[in-house]
Design an enzyme around this catalytic site. Structure first.
Site, PDB file in Angstrom:
ATOM      1  N   ARG A  78     -26.340  37.146 -29.709  1.00 22.71           N
ATOM      2  CA  ARG A  78     -25.357  37.749 -28.803  1.00 22.71           C
ATOM      3  C   ARG A  78     -24.312  36.705 -28.410  1.00 22.71           C
ATOM      4  O   ARG A  78     -23.127  36.986 -28.334  1.00 22.71           O
ATOM      5  CB  ARG A  78     -26.041  38.290 -27.527  1.00 22.71           C
ATOM      6  CG  ARG A  78     -26.985  39.481 -27.737  1.00 22.71           C
ATOM      7  CD  ARG A  78     -26.280  40.744 -28.198  1.00 22.71           C
ATOM      8  NE  ARG A  78     -25.174  41.152 -27.349  1.00 22.71           N
ATOM      9  CZ  ARG A  78     -25.279  41.894 -26.247  1.00 22.71           C
ATOM     10  NH1 ARG A  78     -26.450  42.345 -25.866  1.00 22.71           N
ATOM     11  NH2 ARG A  78     -24.208  42.232 -25.540  1.00 22.71           N
TER      12      ARG A  78
ATOM     13  N   ARG B 253     -19.101  46.591 -17.926  1.00 24.48           N
ATOM     14  CA  ARG B 253     -20.302  47.403 -18.216  1.00 24.48           C
ATOM     15  C   ARG B 253     -20.373  48.518 -17.190  1.00 24.48           C
ATOM     16  O   ARG B 253     -20.433  48.267 -15.986  1.00 24.48           O
ATOM     17  CB  ARG B 253     -21.571  46.550 -18.159  1.00 24.48           C
ATOM     18  CG  ARG B 253     -22.850  47.385 -18.206  1.00 24.48           C
ATOM     19  CD  ARG B 253     -24.110  46.561 -18.396  1.00 24.48           C
ATOM     20  NE  ARG B 253     -24.257  46.106 -19.762  1.00 24.48           N
ATOM     21  CZ  ARG B 253     -25.410  45.734 -20.323  1.00 24.48           C
ATOM     22  NH1 ARG B 253     -26.526  45.769 -19.617  1.00 24.48           N
ATOM     23  NH2 ARG B 253     -25.459  45.326 -21.564  1.00 24.48           N
TER      24      ARG B 253
ATOM     25  N   HIS C  25     -22.390  50.708 -27.307  1.00 27.24           N
ATOM     26  CA  HIS C  25     -22.671  49.309 -26.977  1.00 27.24           C
ATOM     27  C   HIS C  25     -22.174  48.468 -28.162  1.00 27.24           C
ATOM     28  O   HIS C  25     -22.970  47.945 -28.954  1.00 27.24           O
ATOM     29  CB  HIS C  25     -24.170  49.126 -26.749  1.00 27.24           C
ATOM     30  CG  HIS C  25     -24.545  47.838 -26.066  1.00 27.24           C
ATOM     31  ND1 HIS C  25     -23.624  46.888 -25.685  1.00 27.24           N
ATOM     32  CD2 HIS C  25     -25.765  47.341 -25.706  1.00 27.24           C
ATOM     33  CE1 HIS C  25     -24.249  45.864 -25.114  1.00 27.24           C
ATOM     34  NE2 HIS C  25     -25.551  46.120 -25.116  1.00 27.24           N
TER      35      HIS C  25
ATOM     36  N   ASP D  18     -34.712  51.182 -29.452  1.00 28.10           N
ATOM     37  CA  ASP D  18     -34.082  50.922 -28.152  1.00 28.10           C
ATOM     38  C   ASP D  18     -34.977  51.608 -27.116  1.00 28.10           C
ATOM     39  O   ASP D  18     -35.840  52.413 -27.463  1.00 28.10           O
ATOM     40  CB  ASP D  18     -32.663  51.541 -28.169  1.00 28.10           C
ATOM     41  CG  ASP D  18     -31.918  51.416 -26.854  1.00 28.10           C
ATOM     42  OD1 ASP D  18     -32.235  50.503 -26.063  1.00 28.10           O
ATOM     43  OD2 ASP D  18     -30.998  52.235 -26.609  1.00 28.10           O
TER      44      ASP D  18
ATOM     45  N   GLN E 175     -23.452  44.760 -28.939  1.00 28.13           N
ATOM     46  CA  GLN E 175     -24.831  44.677 -29.439  1.00 28.13           C
ATOM     47  C   GLN E 175     -24.891  45.025 -30.922  1.00 28.13           C
ATOM     48  O   GLN E 175     -25.569  44.358 -31.706  1.00 28.13           O
ATOM     49  CB  GLN E 175     -25.727  45.627 -28.629  1.00 28.13           C
ATOM     50  CG  GLN E 175     -27.180  45.628 -29.074  1.00 28.13           C
ATOM     51  CD  GLN E 175     -27.903  44.315 -28.759  1.00 28.13           C
ATOM     52  OE1 GLN E 175     -27.849  43.856 -27.631  1.00 28.13           O
ATOM     53  NE2 GLN E 175     -28.552  43.717 -29.755  1.00 28.13           N
TER      54      GLN E 175
HETATM   55  N1   CP Z   1     -29.249  44.221 -25.103  1.00 28.06           N
HETATM   56  C1   CP Z   1     -28.563  44.092 -23.941  1.00 28.06           C
HETATM   57  O1   CP Z   1     -27.397  44.464 -23.829  1.00 28.06           O
HETATM   58  O2   CP Z   1     -29.273  43.501 -22.956  1.00 28.06           O
HETATM   59  P1   CP Z   1     -28.853  43.396 -21.425  1.00 28.06           P
HETATM   60  O3   CP Z   1     -28.884  44.788 -20.862  1.00 28.06           O
HETATM   61  O4   CP Z   1     -29.869  42.494 -20.820  1.00 28.06           O
HETATM   62  O5   CP Z   1     -27.460  42.831 -21.340  1.00 28.06           O
HETATM   63  N1  NVA Z   2     -29.749  52.139 -24.282  1.00 32.64           N
HETATM   64  C1  NVA Z   2     -29.996  51.040 -23.377  1.00 32.64           C
HETATM   65  C2  NVA Z   2     -29.478  49.774 -23.934  1.00 32.64           C
HETATM   66  C3  NVA Z   2     -29.802  48.545 -23.119  1.00 32.64           C
HETATM   67  C4  NVA Z   2     -29.197  47.307 -23.695  1.00 32.64           C
HETATM   68  C5  NVA Z   2     -29.385  51.342 -22.020  1.00 32.64           C
HETATM   69  O1  NVA Z   2     -28.266  51.860 -21.980  1.00 32.64           O
HETATM   70  O2  NVA Z   2     -30.031  51.081 -21.014  1.00 32.64           O
END
Ligand code: CP
Ligand code: NVA
Length: 305
Positions: free
Chosen positions: A285, A101, A128, A217, A131
């Site tokens: 997830r 990440r 992502h 989001d 997700q």
């Molecule tokens: N939705 C999601 O990816 O959540 P986190 O940022 O908590 O991993």
């Molecule tokens: N768009 C958000 C998604 C979090 C899961 C971010 O990047 O923070």
């Protein structure tokens, strides 16, 4: 060598396999027929915060028989400037797969190239993919095939979630409507690149009318905190609330990738009214991560009949 770096690069057939395997893996939780990660150790390198992605991968890897090391990038030499490609070549010699990440999509791609072990994009500024696979799985679990349905995304239409939804629309053949203020709409190039049926508008009501799924989001993604005040001001009005839900198709689902900011992208009452769906989505997830892992290591999942 297979990787999951983006929805854009994921073949339709592979997406279908992951989604179908996740159905079986969810049913088989606690009594998996095989443990494809026995003898493997996976590393999770995270440069941003996470609750769901971290926990679902850590639990999922263990339930598939593997070991896992969580590595905040700030505690690696990476955090002191060691190049991605050197970190990747070290990891590639020691671990069996990486869940990464970070900020730039190019960093995940560079990592995958140099590590030469299965690499998963656990969120970048651009996409992502894990997700979105879960979101499609979760929709289909409750409402059947997403093909031909209308998905309405409200809020930050230029962020990672909207991008992944755009690439998914063409692959899974649904109509995607994105309602965002002009400054947060996807570029015409991105829409073209994604292909598929995508409508971009400033009009929340038009976008929500007749939708099968309302999705949102955060307005302020990780890494965009300096823009916080301006984003909140500009996206004011791009909220899922009772008025918006009333325009959707009866029985429409409301989903959120989480974390949620009540009073911003969704109001408290609407969030709580749809909490069952949203936390089912969150639980999913885990099941989908396992399907991604099985697909990456070439382990066939026994289908439930
Ligand atoms: N939705 C999601 O990816 O959540 P986190 O940022 O908590 O991993
Ligand atoms: N768009 C958000 C998604 C979090 C899961 C971010 O990047 O923070």
């Amino acid at each position: 060598m297979k990787h999951l770096l983006s929805i854009e690069a994921l073949a339709r057939a592979d997406m279908d396999q992951i989604l179908a395997d996740a159905v079986s893996l969810k049913k088989q939780r606690g009594h998996h027929a095989n443990q494809p990660l026995v003898g493997q150790t996976w590393a999770m390198i995270f440069s941003k915060s996470s609750t769901r992605t971290r926990v679902s991968f850590e639990v999922g890897i263990r339930e598939l028989g593997g070991g896992v090391i969580f590595l905040p990038s700030s505690e690696l030499q990476l955090g002191r400037g060691e190049p991605i490609k050197d970190t990747a070549r070290v990891m590639g010699r020691m671990v069996h797969g990486v869940v990464f990440r970070t900020f730039a999509q190019s960093d995940v791609e560079e990592f995958a190239h140099y590590a030469a072990i299965p690499t998963i994009n656990a969120l970048t500024d651009h996409e992502h993919p894990c997700q979105i696979l879960t979101d499609i799985f979760s929709f289909q679990e409750k409402r059947g095939p997403i093909q031909g349905k209308v998905v309405t995304f409200i809020g930050d239409g230029a962020g990672n979630m909207a991008n992944s939804w755009m690439f998914a629309a063409g692959k899974a053949s649904f109509e995607l409507r994105i309602a965002s203020p002009k400054a947060f709409q996807p570029s015409a190039d991105m829409v073209k690149r994604a292909g598929g049926r995508i409508v971009v508008t400033e009009d929340v009501k038009a976008a929500a009318t007749g939708a099968d799924l309302l999705y949102t989001d955060v307005w302020v993604s990780m890494g965009k905190e300096v823009e916080s005040a301006s984003r909140i001001q500009q996206m004011n009005g791009y909220q899922i609330n009772a008025g918006v839900v009333a325009l959707a198709r009866p029985g429409a689902l409301v989903m959120h990738c989480l974390p949620a900011y009540r009073g911003k992208e969704i109001d408290e009452a609407t969030f709580e009214a749809n909490a069952q769906t949203i936390f089912d989505e969150s639980e999913n997830r885990l099941h989908v991560q396992k399907a991604i892992l099985c697909w990456l290591v070439g382990s066939s999942v026994k289908r439930e009949t």
